[in-house]
Design a protein around this motif. Sequence first.
Motif, PDB file in Angstrom:
ATOM      1  N   SER A  53       0.851  -1.190   0.000  1.00 30.54           N
ATOM      2  CA  SER A  53       0.000   0.000   0.000  1.00 30.54           C
ATOM      3  C   SER A  53       0.883   1.234   0.000  1.00 30.54           C
ATOM      4  CB  SER A  53      -0.932   0.007   1.220  1.00 30.54           C
ATOM      5  OG  SER A  53      -0.177   0.032   2.414  1.00 30.54           O
ATOM      6  N   GLY A  54       0.265   2.388  -0.213  1.00 29.88           N
ATOM      7  CA  GLY A  54       0.996   3.642  -0.124  1.00 29.88           C
ATOM      8  C   GLY A  54       1.334   4.278  -1.448  1.00 29.88           C
ATOM      9  N   GLY A  55       1.005   3.613  -2.545  1.00 28.39           N
ATOM     10  CA  GLY A  55       1.277   4.210  -3.838  1.00 28.39           C
ATOM     11  C   GLY A  55       0.374   5.416  -4.093  1.00 28.39           C
ATOM     12  N   GLY A  56       0.675   6.139  -5.132  1.00 23.72           N
ATOM     13  CA  GLY A  56      -0.139   7.301  -5.468  1.00 23.72           C
ATOM     14  C   GLY A  56       0.522   8.137  -6.534  1.00 23.72           C
ATOM     15  N   LEU A  57      -0.007   9.336  -6.712  1.00 24.98           N
ATOM     16  CA  LEU A  57       0.507  10.274  -7.701  1.00 24.98           C
ATOM     17  C   LEU A  57       1.205  11.427  -6.980  1.00 24.98           C
ATOM     18  CD1 LEU A  57       0.671  11.529 -10.560  1.00 24.98           C
ATOM     19  CD2 LEU A  57      -1.603  12.502 -10.136  1.00 24.98           C
ATOM     20  N   VAL A  58       2.442  11.680  -7.347  1.00 19.70           N
ATOM     21  CA  VAL A  58       3.186  12.796  -6.775  1.00 19.70           C
ATOM     22  C   VAL A  58       3.904  13.538  -7.891  1.00 19.70           C
ATOM     23  CG1 VAL A  58       3.527  11.709  -4.532  1.00 19.70           C
ATOM     24  CG2 VAL A  58       5.233  11.390  -6.329  1.00 19.70           C
ATOM     25  N   GLN A  59       4.279  14.768  -7.602  1.00 21.77           N
ATOM     26  CA  GLN A  59       5.076  15.527  -8.553  1.00 21.77           C
ATOM     27  C   GLN A  59       6.538  15.135  -8.443  1.00 21.77           C
ATOM     28  OE1 GLN A  59       4.209  19.674  -7.671  1.00 21.77           O
ATOM     29  NE2 GLN A  59       2.639  19.711  -9.280  1.00 21.77           N
ATOM     30  N   ALA A  60       7.267  15.366  -9.504  1.00 24.78           N
ATOM     31  CA  ALA A  60       8.698  15.108  -9.471  1.00 24.78           C
ATOM     32  C   ALA A  60       9.327  15.865  -8.307  1.00 24.78           C
ATOM     33  CB  ALA A  60       9.335  15.528 -10.787  1.00 24.78           C
ATOM     34  N   GLY A  61      10.215  15.177  -7.588  1.00 24.96           N
ATOM     35  CA  GLY A  61      10.820  15.756  -6.403  1.00 24.96           C
ATOM     36  C   GLY A  61      10.095  15.422  -5.123  1.00 24.96           C
ATOM     37  N   GLY A  62       8.912  14.864  -5.243  1.00 22.03           N
ATOM     38  CA  GLY A  62       8.116  14.516  -4.079  1.00 22.03           C
ATOM     39  C   GLY A  62       8.507  13.179  -3.492  1.00 22.03           C
ATOM     40  N   SER A  63       7.706  12.737  -2.512  1.00 24.83           N
ATOM     41  CA  SER A  63       8.009  11.510  -1.778  1.00 24.83           C
ATOM     42  C   SER A  63       6.780  10.618  -1.665  1.00 24.83           C
ATOM     43  CB  SER A  63       8.497  11.845  -0.361  1.00 24.83           C
ATOM     44  OG  SER A  63       9.687  12.605  -0.395  1.00 24.83           O
ATOM     45  N   LEU A  64       7.029   9.349  -1.554  1.00 25.89           N
ATOM     46  CA  LEU A  64       6.012   8.360  -1.230  1.00 25.89           C
ATOM     47  C   LEU A  64       6.608   7.374  -0.238  1.00 25.89           C
ATOM     48  CD1 LEU A  64       4.436   7.386  -4.687  1.00 25.89           C
ATOM     49  CD2 LEU A  64       3.281   8.582  -2.825  1.00 25.89           C
ATOM     50  N   ARG A  65       5.770   6.855   0.639  1.00 20.87           N
ATOM     51  CA  ARG A  65       6.209   5.806   1.550  1.00 20.87           C
ATOM     52  C   ARG A  65       5.322   4.588   1.321  1.00 20.87           C
ATOM     53  NH1 ARG A  65       5.747   4.880   8.019  1.00 20.87           N
ATOM     54  NH2 ARG A  65       7.779   3.927   8.362  1.00 20.87           N
ATOM     55  N   LEU A  66       5.925   3.533   0.832  1.00 18.43           N
ATOM     56  CA  LEU A  66       5.206   2.300   0.585  1.00 18.43           C
ATOM     57  C   LEU A  66       5.302   1.393   1.807  1.00 18.43           C
ATOM     58  CD1 LEU A  66       6.404   1.489  -3.046  1.00 18.43           C
ATOM     59  CD2 LEU A  66       4.554   3.010  -2.282  1.00 18.43           C
ATOM     60  N   SER A  67       4.226   0.662   2.043  1.00 19.64           N
ATOM     61  CA  SER A  67       4.195  -0.318   3.129  1.00 19.64           C
ATOM     62  C   SER A  67       3.924  -1.696   2.560  1.00 19.64           C
ATOM     63  CB  SER A  67       3.120   0.034   4.147  1.00 19.64           C
ATOM     64  OG  SER A  67       3.386   1.271   4.768  1.00 19.64           O
ATOM     65  N   CYS A  68       4.429  -2.687   3.252  1.00 14.57           N
ATOM     66  CA  CYS A  68       4.222  -4.085   2.874  1.00 14.57           C
ATOM     67  C   CYS A  68       3.805  -4.829   4.131  1.00 14.57           C
ATOM     68  CB  CYS A  68       5.506  -4.659   2.296  1.00 14.57           C
ATOM     69  SG  CYS A  68       5.449  -6.418   1.912  1.00 14.57           S
ATOM     70  N   ALA A  69       2.525  -5.153   4.219  1.00 18.44           N
ATOM     71  CA  ALA A  69       1.997  -5.830   5.393  1.00 18.44           C
ATOM     72  C   ALA A  69       1.992  -7.332   5.152  1.00 18.44           C
ATOM     73  CB  ALA A  69       0.584  -5.336   5.690  1.00 18.44           C
ATOM     74  N   ALA A  70       2.545  -8.069   6.080  1.00 17.88           N
ATOM     75  CA  ALA A  70       2.668  -9.515   5.937  1.00 17.88           C
ATOM     76  C   ALA A  70       1.752 -10.232   6.911  1.00 17.88           C
ATOM     77  CB  ALA A  70       4.112  -9.940   6.173  1.00 17.88           C
ATOM     78  N   SER A  71       1.135 -11.274   6.452  1.00 25.23           N
ATOM     79  CA  SER A  71       0.358 -12.148   7.326  1.00 25.23           C
ATOM     80  C   SER A  71       1.188 -13.397   7.605  1.00 25.23           C
ATOM     81  CB  SER A  71      -0.967 -12.540   6.677  1.00 25.23           C
ATOM     82  OG  SER A  71      -0.730 -13.273   5.497  1.00 25.23           O
ATOM     83  N   GLY A  72       0.923 -14.030   8.714  1.00 22.49           N
ATOM     84  CA  GLY A  72       1.708 -15.208   9.064  1.00 22.49           C
ATOM     85  C   GLY A  72       2.823 -14.847  10.016  1.00 22.49           C
ATOM     86  N   ARG A  73       3.210 -15.795  10.801  1.00 26.24           N
ATOM     87  CA  ARG A  73       4.181 -15.545  11.849  1.00 26.24           C
ATOM     88  C   ARG A  73       5.619 -15.738  11.397  1.00 26.24           C
ATOM     89  NH1 ARG A  73       1.947 -19.159  16.665  1.00 26.24           N
ATOM     90  NH2 ARG A  73       1.565 -20.564  14.935  1.00 26.24           N
ATOM     91  N   THR A  74       5.818 -16.047  10.105  1.00 31.31           N
ATOM     92  CA  THR A  74       7.174 -16.316   9.656  1.00 31.31           C
ATOM     93  C   THR A  74       7.824 -15.136   8.949  1.00 31.31           C
ATOM     94  OG1 THR A  74       6.316 -17.248   7.593  1.00 31.31           O
ATOM     95  CG2 THR A  74       6.722 -18.765   9.414  1.00 31.31           C
ATOM     96  N   PHE A  75       7.154 -13.982   8.945  1.00 26.47           N
ATOM     97  CA  PHE A  75       7.685 -12.825   8.217  1.00 26.47           C
ATOM     98  C   PHE A  75       9.097 -12.495   8.653  1.00 26.47           C
ATOM     99  CE2 PHE A  75       7.827  -8.916   6.004  1.00 26.47           C
ATOM    100  CZ  PHE A  75       8.297  -7.939   6.863  1.00 26.47           C
ATOM    101  N   SER A  76       9.344 -12.524   9.940  1.00 27.35           N
ATOM    102  CA  SER A  76      10.645 -12.104  10.447  1.00 27.35           C
ATOM    103  C   SER A  76      11.768 -13.053  10.038  1.00 27.35           C
ATOM    104  CB  SER A  76      10.604 -11.973  11.969  1.00 27.35           C
ATOM    105  OG  SER A  76      10.318 -13.230  12.543  1.00 27.35           O
ATOM    106  N   ARG A  77      11.449 -14.222   9.501  1.00 27.88           N
ATOM    107  CA  ARG A  77      12.480 -15.176   9.105  1.00 27.88           C
ATOM    108  C   ARG A  77      12.971 -14.950   7.683  1.00 27.88           C
ATOM    109  NH1 ARG A  77       9.744 -20.808  11.344  1.00 27.88           N
ATOM    110  NH2 ARG A  77       9.396 -20.120  13.476  1.00 27.88           N
ATOM    111  N   PHE A  78      12.305 -14.060   6.949  1.00 25.17           N
ATOM    112  CA  PHE A  78      12.637 -13.851   5.553  1.00 25.17           C
ATOM    113  C   PHE A  78      13.341 -12.520   5.355  1.00 25.17           C
ATOM    114  CE2 PHE A  78      10.409 -17.230   3.339  1.00 25.17           C
ATOM    115  CZ  PHE A  78       9.476 -17.645   4.259  1.00 25.17           C
ATOM    116  N   ALA A  79      14.290 -12.510   4.413  1.00 22.03           N
ATOM    117  CA  ALA A  79      14.716 -11.235   3.885  1.00 22.03           C
ATOM    118  C   ALA A  79      13.538 -10.670   3.080  1.00 22.03           C
ATOM    119  CB  ALA A  79      15.928 -11.419   2.985  1.00 22.03           C
ATOM    120  N   MET A  80      13.565  -9.394   2.837  1.00 24.07           N
ATOM    121  CA  MET A  80      12.468  -8.765   2.110  1.00 24.07           C
ATOM    122  C   MET A  80      13.022  -7.933   0.972  1.00 24.07           C
ATOM    123  SD  MET A  80       9.544  -6.132   3.430  1.00 24.07           S
ATOM    124  CE  MET A  80      10.611  -4.729   3.294  1.00 24.07           C
TER     125      MET A  80
END
Length: 119
Positions: free
Chosen positions: A7-34
Amino acid sequence: QVQLVESGGGLVQAGGSLRLSCAASGRTFSRFAMGWFRQAPGKEREFVAGITWRGGTTAYADSVKSRFTISRENAKNTGYLQMNSLEPGDRAVYYCAGCSALGNGCGNWGQGTQGTVST
């Protein structure tokens, strides 16, 4: 198995910023590189950034170094991609993935989130 939702995508002007998030389900997320990848129209999917499971090591594509920052909060099962100084060439669908190693062996792809940069 880990399921990932970006999530977190959108439309911005050049020079702007976006912060993307990646939400994981399951208890094994911390065992993986991302990893974060992106696919621009008419191009193949490419590596953008990666982070080890503890967050101690990161890697970036040359095109985004010094502009993008990858991070993760294992306690929240969430990863992030902070994108600053965005350029029109950054326009793409951004995907996160679980990886067996930094930038390699990636799978469990999310559905992607669109980032668009206007001039």
